[in-house]
Design a protein around this motif. Structure first.
Motif, mmCIF file in Angstrom:
data_model
loop_
_atom_site.group_PDB
_atom_site.id
_atom_site.type_symbol
_atom_site.label_atom_id
_atom_site.label_comp_id
_atom_site.label_asym_id
_atom_site.label_seq_id
_atom_site.Cartn_x
_atom_site.Cartn_y
_atom_site.Cartn_z
ATOM 1 N N LYS A 90 -14.001 68.053 13.419
ATOM 2 C CA LYS A 90 -14.522 67.154 12.374
ATOM 3 C C LYS A 90 -13.434 66.617 11.455
ATOM 4 O O LYS A 90 -13.720 65.778 10.599
ATOM 5 N N LEU A 91 -12.215 67.087 11.622
ATOM 6 C CA LEU A 91 -11.136 66.667 10.727
ATOM 7 C C LEU A 91 -10.642 65.271 11.090
ATOM 8 O O LEU A 91 -10.444 64.961 12.258
ATOM 9 N N ASP A 92 -10.439 64.454 10.089
ATOM 10 C CA ASP A 92 -9.951 63.087 10.286
ATOM 11 C C ASP A 92 -8.590 62.957 9.609
ATOM 12 O O ASP A 92 -8.507 62.798 8.387
ATOM 13 N N PHE A 93 -7.526 63.022 10.407
ATOM 14 C CA PHE A 93 -6.176 62.943 9.850
ATOM 15 C C PHE A 93 -5.852 61.541 9.321
ATOM 16 O O PHE A 93 -4.931 61.384 8.531
ATOM 17 N N GLY A 94 -6.596 60.543 9.770
ATOM 18 C CA GLY A 94 -6.314 59.183 9.333
ATOM 19 C C GLY A 94 -7.047 58.771 8.072
ATOM 20 O O GLY A 94 -6.795 57.686 7.527
ATOM 21 N N ALA A 95 -7.950 59.595 7.588
ATOM 22 C CA ALA A 95 -8.733 59.245 6.400
ATOM 23 C C ALA A 95 -7.857 59.245 5.152
ATOM 24 O O ALA A 95 -7.049 60.139 4.950
ATOM 25 N N PRO A 97 -8.476 58.422 0.885
ATOM 26 C CA PRO A 97 -7.756 59.658 0.594
ATOM 27 C C PRO A 97 -8.256 60.801 1.470
ATOM 28 O O PRO A 97 -9.388 60.782 1.948
ATOM 29 N N ARG A 98 -7.403 61.801 1.655
ATOM 30 C CA ARG A 98 -7.815 62.978 2.408
ATOM 31 C C ARG A 98 -8.389 63.999 1.428
ATOM 32 O O ARG A 98 -7.727 64.413 0.483
ATOM 33 N N ILE A 99 -9.621 64.395 1.686
ATOM 34 C CA ILE A 99 -10.316 65.329 0.815
ATOM 35 C C ILE A 99 -10.296 66.721 1.435
ATOM 36 O O ILE A 99 -10.430 66.876 2.643
ATOM 37 N N ALA A 100 -10.123 67.737 0.587
ATOM 38 C CA ALA A 100 -10.128 69.115 1.066
ATOM 39 C C ALA A 100 -11.452 69.424 1.753
ATOM 40 O O ALA A 100 -12.484 68.812 1.454
ATOM 41 N N ASP A 102 -13.551 71.698 1.453
ATOM 42 C CA ASP A 102 -14.654 72.090 0.572
ATOM 43 C C ASP A 102 -14.989 71.015 -0.450
ATOM 44 O O ASP A 102 -15.865 71.200 -1.305
ATOM 45 N N GLY A 103 -14.307 69.855 -0.368
ATOM 46 C CA GLY A 103 -14.593 68.733 -1.257
ATOM 47 C C GLY A 103 -14.106 68.903 -2.672
ATOM 48 O O GLY A 103 -14.445 68.107 -3.547
ATOM 49 N N SER A 104 -13.272 69.909 -2.921
ATOM 50 C CA SER A 104 -12.881 70.215 -4.300
ATOM 51 C C SER A 104 -11.705 69.393 -4.814
ATOM 52 O O SER A 104 -11.521 69.265 -6.018
ATOM 53 N N LYS A 105 -10.907 68.823 -3.915
ATOM 54 C CA LYS A 105 -9.724 68.104 -4.393
ATOM 55 C C LYS A 105 -9.248 67.132 -3.329
ATOM 56 O O LYS A 105 -9.704 67.158 -2.172
ATOM 57 N N GLU A 106 -8.307 66.288 -3.735
ATOM 58 C CA GLU A 106 -7.647 65.384 -2.786
ATOM 59 C C GLU A 106 -6.351 66.016 -2.328
ATOM 60 O O GLU A 106 -5.585 66.567 -3.117
ATOM 61 N N ILE A 107 -6.104 65.949 -1.033
ATOM 62 C CA ILE A 107 -4.893 66.535 -0.456
ATOM 63 C C ILE A 107 -3.781 65.497 -0.444
ATOM 64 O O ILE A 107 -3.974 64.363 0.017
ATOM 65 N N GLU A 108 -2.614 65.868 -0.949
ATOM 66 C CA GLU A 108 -1.463 64.961 -0.969
ATOM 67 C C GLU A 108 -0.832 64.891 0.417
ATOM 68 O O GLU A 108 -0.517 65.911 1.025
ATOM 69 N N ILE A 109 -0.651 63.681 0.927
ATOM 70 C CA ILE A 109 -0.066 63.469 2.246
ATOM 71 C C ILE A 109 1.447 63.330 2.119
ATOM 72 O O ILE A 109 1.950 62.697 1.184
ATOM 73 N N HIS A 110 2.200 63.921 3.030
ATOM 74 C CA HIS A 110 3.662 63.841 3.010
ATOM 75 C C HIS A 110 4.165 63.430 4.396
ATOM 76 O O HIS A 110 3.382 63.226 5.325
ATOM 77 N N ASP A 111 5.484 63.303 4.537
ATOM 78 C CA ASP A 111 6.090 62.848 5.793
ATOM 79 C C ASP A 111 6.743 63.965 6.589
ATOM 80 O O ASP A 111 7.390 63.698 7.613
ATOM 81 N N ASP A 155 -4.975 70.872 6.061
ATOM 82 C CA ASP A 155 -5.030 71.413 4.700
ATOM 83 C C ASP A 155 -3.710 71.240 3.967
ATOM 84 O O ASP A 155 -3.697 71.082 2.747
ATOM 85 N N HIS A 156 -2.586 71.260 4.704
ATOM 86 C CA HIS A 156 -1.265 71.201 4.072
ATOM 87 C C HIS A 156 -0.695 69.788 4.008
ATOM 88 O O HIS A 156 0.488 69.623 3.704
#
Length: 360
Positions: A90-95, A97-100, A102-111, A155-156
């Motif tokens: 169910k994970l969408d790496f292309g979404a 913003p990326r949401i955690a 559990d829906g509690s926060k936005e995950i920061e994307i890095h390179d 998650d990371h």
């Protein structure tokens, strides 16, 4: 609809893939009928069980996200292979913003691409938790490993999963060696830290160790041995040394590291110059032709010994190594004996000359 009921319905739709897909259907009647079918599967059959709407809300919410359940009669196993597979699918790496999850926060994307030490360790830990106590084929364990990595990379903040194909072979082996030796306290550390190479790091912490192991490898298998064999011998020797002295490191040298190290030595000192060159190329080494002139019959005796010991079908590399080892024994018994070093390149040249001279 009050705010709490509206919030529940939104969560219900968002967490159910089939309900989410209904949003794209144009036919309103068909969309409504499909929604009724799905809700009938999710909600309890007994209306009394959902008095006030709160119990049914909780039941449906728990079915959509079992990990949120704290009062379910049936214990939920998050670490079951089937659930890990479902979560990963169910994970969408292309979404964005990326949401955690559990829906509690936005995950920061890095390179970053390769996993760091923490993520590598977490991946090992999650895989072990999922596979613990289960008899699994290697293919099943590999699939579980991919799903576990996918969850943690998501998650990371990684853009995609990478660097886990050699997880068990490389990093698992390195962990085991670290446990056995006790000398390597950073077994999951990558070979490069910034611009400092793995070899430079070893040289800084253990000056002269690489040159010593390199000299040992060349004396054992010859100077012209493949870099793969040199790296293997050096790694094995480091393991033996670490068993005798726990303060010494267990190395994980790659053939490319040895090639680069030799090239740096040649460029700095010329023909194997640089640190430790006296160990690799002692002064006074003679060519096979020079030895043949000064010590007639010596090379023939070494060659005949190698043929008898290894057989006539042995490769030049094996024969040359055997001759060099025999010559080293001669030198230990007689200090005046020459230092004979035979390689797979010099041996066939000497044989061609020797056979031509024999035909005259």
């Amino acid at each position: 609809i009050d705010a709490s009921e509206r919030s529940f319905m939104i969560r219900l739709v968002d967490r159910n893939k089939r309900l989410t897909q209904l949003v794209g259907m144009r036919n309103v009647v068909e969309r409504r009928e499909q929604a009724f079918i799905i809700l009938d599967e999710l909600l309890p059959d007994d209306p009394g069980a959902s008095k006030g709407g709160r119990e049914s809300d909780t039941a449906a919410s728990e079915e959509m996200n079992p990990a949120d359940s704290s009062s379910s009669n049936k214990p939920f196993d998050f670490f079951s292979p089937s659930n890990i597979k479902e979560v990963a699918s169910k994970l969408d790496f292309g979404a964005r913003p990326r949401i955690a999850r559990d829906g509690s926060k936005e995950i920061e994307i890095h390179d970053r691409k390769a996993p760091d030490e923490l993520l590598t360790l977490l991946t090992f830990d999650l895989i072990n938790r999922v596979t613990r106590g289960r008899a699994l084929a290697k293919s099943d364990r590999d699939r579980i490993g991919v799903n576990c990595a996918k969850i943690l990379f998501y998650d990371h903040g990684y853009k995609k999963v990478g660097g886990v194909s050699n997880l068990e072979k490389t990093w698992g082996t390195r962990l085991e060696k670290a446990y056995i030796s006790g000398s390597n306290t950073d077994p999951l550390q990558r070979c490069y830290i910034g611009q400092v190479s793995y070899i430079d790091k070893i040289e800084r912490e253990h000056p002269g160790l690489i040159a010593k192991l390199h000299a040992y490898a060349e004396n054992l298998i010859g100077r012209d041995a493949p870099f793969t064999e040199k790296a293997m011998v050096m790694n094995e020797k480091s393991m033996e040394d670490a068993e005798d002295d726990p303060m010494k490191p267990v190395l994980e040298l790659h053939p490319n590291y040895i090639r680069q190290w030799e090239n740096q030595r040649k460029s700095s000192g010329g023909d194997g110059g640089g640190r430790g060159s006296s160990q690799n190329k002692p002064e006074g080494d003679l060519s096979l032709d020079q030895i043949q002139k000064r010590y007639p019959g010596m090379i023939d005796e070494l060659y005949n010994f190698a043929i008898e010991a290894m057989g006539p079908e042995a490769s030049y590399h094996i024969l040359a190594t055997c001759m060099s080892e025999r010559a080293k024994e001669y030198a230990e018994e007689n200090p005046t004996a020459p230092n004979v070093i035979v390689t797979k390149l010099t041996l066939p040249t000497w044989l061609r000359k020797h056979r031509k001279e024999g035909l005259r």
